[in-house]
Design a protein around this motif. Structure first.
Motif, mmCIF file in Angstrom:
data_model
loop_
_atom_site.group_PDB
_atom_site.id
_atom_site.type_symbol
_atom_site.label_atom_id
_atom_site.label_comp_id
_atom_site.label_asym_id
_atom_site.label_seq_id
_atom_site.Cartn_x
_atom_site.Cartn_y
_atom_site.Cartn_z
ATOM 1 N N THR A 5 0.819 -1.213 0.000
ATOM 2 C CA THR A 5 0.000 0.000 0.000
ATOM 3 C C THR A 5 0.847 1.255 0.000
ATOM 4 O O THR A 5 0.401 2.302 -0.452
ATOM 5 C CB THR A 5 -0.932 0.012 1.223
ATOM 6 O OG1 THR A 5 -0.142 -0.139 2.404
ATOM 7 C CG2 THR A 5 -1.966 -1.090 1.130
ATOM 8 N N SER A 6 2.082 1.165 0.446
ATOM 9 C CA SER A 6 2.944 2.346 0.440
ATOM 10 C C SER A 6 3.569 2.578 -0.934
ATOM 11 O O SER A 6 4.084 3.656 -1.198
ATOM 12 C CB SER A 6 4.045 2.208 1.489
ATOM 13 O OG SER A 6 4.885 1.120 1.182
ATOM 14 N N LEU A 7 3.539 1.593 -1.789
ATOM 15 C CA LEU A 7 4.099 1.736 -3.135
ATOM 16 C C LEU A 7 3.016 2.252 -4.081
ATOM 17 O O LEU A 7 2.510 1.546 -4.944
ATOM 18 C CB LEU A 7 4.669 0.401 -3.622
ATOM 19 C CG LEU A 7 5.778 -0.198 -2.762
ATOM 20 C CD1 LEU A 7 6.157 -1.582 -3.273
ATOM 21 C CD2 LEU A 7 6.992 0.703 -2.771
ATOM 22 N N TRP A 8 2.676 3.529 -3.943
ATOM 23 C CA TRP A 8 1.569 4.112 -4.719
ATOM 24 C C TRP A 8 1.874 4.161 -6.207
ATOM 25 O O TRP A 8 0.993 4.050 -7.040
ATOM 26 C CB TRP A 8 1.234 5.515 -4.209
ATOM 27 C CG TRP A 8 2.392 6.469 -4.301
ATOM 28 C CD1 TRP A 8 3.319 6.696 -3.362
ATOM 29 C CD2 TRP A 8 2.729 7.285 -5.426
ATOM 30 N NE1 TRP A 8 4.236 7.607 -3.794
ATOM 31 C CE2 TRP A 8 3.892 7.996 -5.067
ATOM 32 C CE3 TRP A 8 2.176 7.491 -6.680
ATOM 33 C CZ2 TRP A 8 4.508 8.886 -5.932
ATOM 34 C CZ3 TRP A 8 2.786 8.387 -7.539
ATOM 35 C CH2 TRP A 8 3.939 9.074 -7.166
ATOM 36 N N TYR A 9 3.148 4.316 -6.562
ATOM 37 C CA TYR A 9 3.503 4.405 -7.977
ATOM 38 C C TYR A 9 3.310 3.064 -8.681
ATOM 39 O O TYR A 9 3.021 3.023 -9.875
ATOM 40 C CB TYR A 9 4.930 4.928 -8.153
ATOM 41 C CG TYR A 9 5.981 4.161 -7.383
ATOM 42 C CD1 TYR A 9 6.621 3.081 -7.967
ATOM 43 C CD2 TYR A 9 6.336 4.528 -6.093
ATOM 44 C CE1 TYR A 9 7.578 2.372 -7.280
ATOM 45 C CE2 TYR A 9 7.297 3.828 -5.401
ATOM 46 C CZ TYR A 9 7.918 2.748 -5.993
ATOM 47 O OH TYR A 9 8.859 2.051 -5.315
ATOM 48 N N VAL A 10 3.443 1.962 -7.972
ATOM 49 C CA VAL A 10 3.192 0.644 -8.576
ATOM 50 C C VAL A 10 1.715 0.506 -8.909
ATOM 51 O O VAL A 10 1.347 0.045 -9.995
ATOM 52 C CB VAL A 10 3.663 -0.483 -7.628
ATOM 53 C CG1 VAL A 10 3.267 -1.845 -8.184
ATOM 54 C CG2 VAL A 10 5.149 -0.412 -7.402
ATOM 55 N N LEU A 14 0.058 0.036 -12.606
ATOM 56 C CA LEU A 14 -0.873 -1.065 -12.871
ATOM 57 C C LEU A 14 -2.223 -0.544 -13.352
ATOM 58 O O LEU A 14 -2.823 -1.110 -14.273
ATOM 59 C CB LEU A 14 -1.054 -1.923 -11.620
ATOM 60 C CG LEU A 14 0.133 -2.802 -11.232
ATOM 61 C CD1 LEU A 14 -0.131 -3.493 -9.894
ATOM 62 C CD2 LEU A 14 0.402 -3.825 -12.315
ATOM 63 N N LEU A 15 -2.707 0.540 -12.765
ATOM 64 C CA LEU A 15 -3.969 1.126 -13.185
ATOM 65 C C LEU A 15 -3.874 1.670 -14.610
ATOM 66 O O LEU A 15 -4.790 1.477 -15.423
ATOM 67 C CB LEU A 15 -4.374 2.248 -12.224
ATOM 68 C CG LEU A 15 -5.689 2.953 -12.534
ATOM 69 C CD1 LEU A 15 -6.859 1.986 -12.373
ATOM 70 C CD2 LEU A 15 -5.855 4.163 -11.640
ATOM 71 N N THR A 16 -2.749 2.298 -14.940
ATOM 72 C CA THR A 16 -2.545 2.826 -16.295
ATOM 73 C C THR A 16 -2.518 1.698 -17.321
ATOM 74 O O THR A 16 -3.151 1.783 -18.381
ATOM 75 C CB THR A 16 -1.239 3.627 -16.356
ATOM 76 O OG1 THR A 16 -1.267 4.639 -15.344
ATOM 77 C CG2 THR A 16 -1.051 4.277 -17.705
ATOM 78 N N VAL A 17 -1.806 0.633 -17.024
ATOM 79 C CA VAL A 17 -1.738 -0.520 -17.943
ATOM 80 C C VAL A 17 -3.118 -1.154 -18.101
ATOM 81 O O VAL A 17 -3.536 -1.493 -19.219
ATOM 82 C CB VAL A 17 -0.702 -1.545 -17.433
ATOM 83 C CG1 VAL A 17 -0.793 -2.854 -18.206
ATOM 84 C CG2 VAL A 17 0.696 -0.982 -17.532
ATOM 85 N N PHE A 18 -3.845 -1.275 -17.002
ATOM 86 C CA PHE A 18 -5.188 -1.852 -17.071
ATOM 87 C C PHE A 18 -6.117 -0.987 -17.919
ATOM 88 O O PHE A 18 -6.881 -1.503 -18.743
ATOM 89 C CB PHE A 18 -5.760 -2.013 -15.658
ATOM 90 C CG PHE A 18 -7.172 -2.515 -15.643
ATOM 91 C CD1 PHE A 18 -7.453 -3.832 -15.943
ATOM 92 C CD2 PHE A 18 -8.225 -1.660 -15.350
ATOM 93 C CE1 PHE A 18 -8.759 -4.300 -15.937
ATOM 94 C CE2 PHE A 18 -9.528 -2.114 -15.343
ATOM 95 C CZ PHE A 18 -9.804 -3.438 -15.641
ATOM 96 N N LEU A 19 -6.055 0.333 -17.747
ATOM 97 C CA LEU A 19 -6.912 1.218 -18.541
ATOM 98 C C LEU A 19 -6.542 1.189 -20.019
ATOM 99 O O LEU A 19 -7.423 1.222 -20.891
ATOM 100 C CB LEU A 19 -6.830 2.646 -17.995
ATOM 101 C CG LEU A 19 -7.515 2.876 -16.653
ATOM 102 C CD1 LEU A 19 -7.262 4.295 -16.164
ATOM 103 C CD2 LEU A 19 -9.006 2.596 -16.755
#
Length: 67
Positions: A5-10, A14-19
């Motif tokens: 949860t502290s690795l917000w950039y990961v 992941l959200l960008t790749v999913f979108l």
């Protein structure tokens, strides 16, 4: 080991790749559905062509000037 949860950039990556994958799949489905419903249209109407054939003999003057 770090907490996930502290690795917000990961999560952002992941959200960008999913979108991007979701947009690609949606665009492919829309393109496929539109191609299926659309009637085939000829871009260029077919016209009969005239073809002229000129026979050249080896004794012809035109053949000797070309060679």
């Amino acid at each position: 080991m770090s907490d996930w949860t502290s690795l917000w950039y990961v999560w952002l990556i992941l959200l960008t790749v999913f979108l991007l994958l979701l947009c690609g799949v949606s665009a492919s489905c829309i393109k496929f559905c539109c191609r299926k419903k659309r009637l085939p249209v000829e871009t260029f109407p077919r016209h009969p062509c005239d073809l002229a054939v000129i026979g050249i003999d080896s004794d012809s003057t035109a053949h000797s000037t070309v060679t």
